[in-house]
Design a protein around this motif. Sequence first.
Motif, PDB file in Angstrom:
ATOM      1  N   ASP A   1       5.574  -3.370  -7.124  1.00 54.71           N
ATOM      2  CA  ASP A   1       6.631  -4.330  -6.792  1.00 54.71           C
ATOM      3  C   ASP A   1       6.073  -5.744  -6.684  1.00 54.71           C
ATOM      4  O   ASP A   1       6.656  -6.695  -7.201  1.00 54.71           O
ATOM      5  CB  ASP A   1       7.336  -3.948  -5.490  1.00 54.71           C
TER       6      ASP A   1
ATOM      7  N   LYS B   1       3.619   1.886  -5.067  1.00 55.70           N
ATOM      8  CA  LYS B   1       4.919   1.212  -5.236  1.00 55.70           C
ATOM      9  C   LYS B   1       4.855  -0.217  -4.716  1.00 55.70           C
ATOM     10  O   LYS B   1       5.396  -1.139  -5.342  1.00 55.70           O
ATOM     11  CB  LYS B   1       6.002   2.004  -4.504  1.00 55.70           C
ATOM     12  N   MET B   2       4.194  -0.423  -3.592  1.00 56.32           N
ATOM     13  CA  MET B   2       4.065  -1.775  -3.043  1.00 56.32           C
ATOM     14  C   MET B   2       3.320  -2.690  -4.018  1.00 56.32           C
ATOM     15  O   MET B   2       3.728  -3.835  -4.244  1.00 56.32           O
ATOM     16  CB  MET B   2       3.333  -1.737  -1.692  1.00 56.32           C
TER      17      MET B   2
ATOM     18  N   SER C   1      -1.656   6.603  -2.456  1.00 60.28           N
ATOM     19  CA  SER C   1      -0.361   7.168  -2.064  1.00 60.28           C
ATOM     20  C   SER C   1       0.725   6.512  -2.915  1.00 60.28           C
ATOM     21  O   SER C   1       0.561   5.387  -3.390  1.00 60.28           O
ATOM     22  CB  SER C   1      -0.089   6.917  -0.580  1.00 60.28           C
ATOM     23  N   VAL C   2       1.809   7.209  -3.092  1.00 64.45           N
ATOM     24  CA  VAL C   2       2.921   6.668  -3.869  1.00 64.45           C
ATOM     25  C   VAL C   2       3.462   5.407  -3.207  1.00 64.45           C
ATOM     26  O   VAL C   2       3.795   4.434  -3.897  1.00 64.45           O
ATOM     27  CB  VAL C   2       4.033   7.731  -4.042  1.00 64.45           C
ATOM     28  N   ASP C   3       3.530   5.396  -1.885  1.00 66.37           N
ATOM     29  CA  ASP C   3       4.044   4.226  -1.172  1.00 66.37           C
ATOM     30  C   ASP C   3       3.212   2.984  -1.464  1.00 66.37           C
ATOM     31  O   ASP C   3       3.750   1.918  -1.743  1.00 66.37           O
ATOM     32  CB  ASP C   3       4.074   4.478   0.338  1.00 66.37           C
ATOM     33  N   LYS C   4       1.892   3.128  -1.406  1.00 65.26           N
ATOM     34  CA  LYS C   4       1.019   1.971  -1.662  1.00 65.26           C
ATOM     35  C   LYS C   4       1.086   1.554  -3.124  1.00 65.26           C
ATOM     36  O   LYS C   4       1.103   0.365  -3.437  1.00 65.26           O
ATOM     37  CB  LYS C   4      -0.415   2.275  -1.240  1.00 65.26           C
TER      38      LYS C   4
END
Length: 131
Positions: A50, A46-47, A41-44
Amino acid sequence: MTITDRIKELCDHKGITIAALERALDFGNGTIRRWSTTSPSVDKLKMVADYLGVNIDYLIGDGLNKKDHKDIAKDLENIMFDLETNEDSPLFYGDSIDETDKALLKNALQNALEVVKIRNKEKYTPTKYKQ
């Protein structure tokens, strides 16, 4: 190089394992390893980016080679120098710009230069069509 290969390389550089990264980000065991066969997923993503101090484009492979990145870095350095020192620059008000604003501007310019470089490479790369 796959996403998991890049993450492994970055973890090795930081001296941590993928399992330690997963624990730090509160991911389930094997989550990142499964990305070699599934899409994260994009969220994971991104995490992870970062945490490892890179951008998502680096993790997914941005299509640029080392020379491209060197050219972009040189162009970016020249642009930032001109923006900070040239009295005709839209950012020159007699004082240097705030460090936070400078970092934000530099990131935005770097992203723009990378996008232009990628688009130009795609424009001049022959496309193979399926028959």
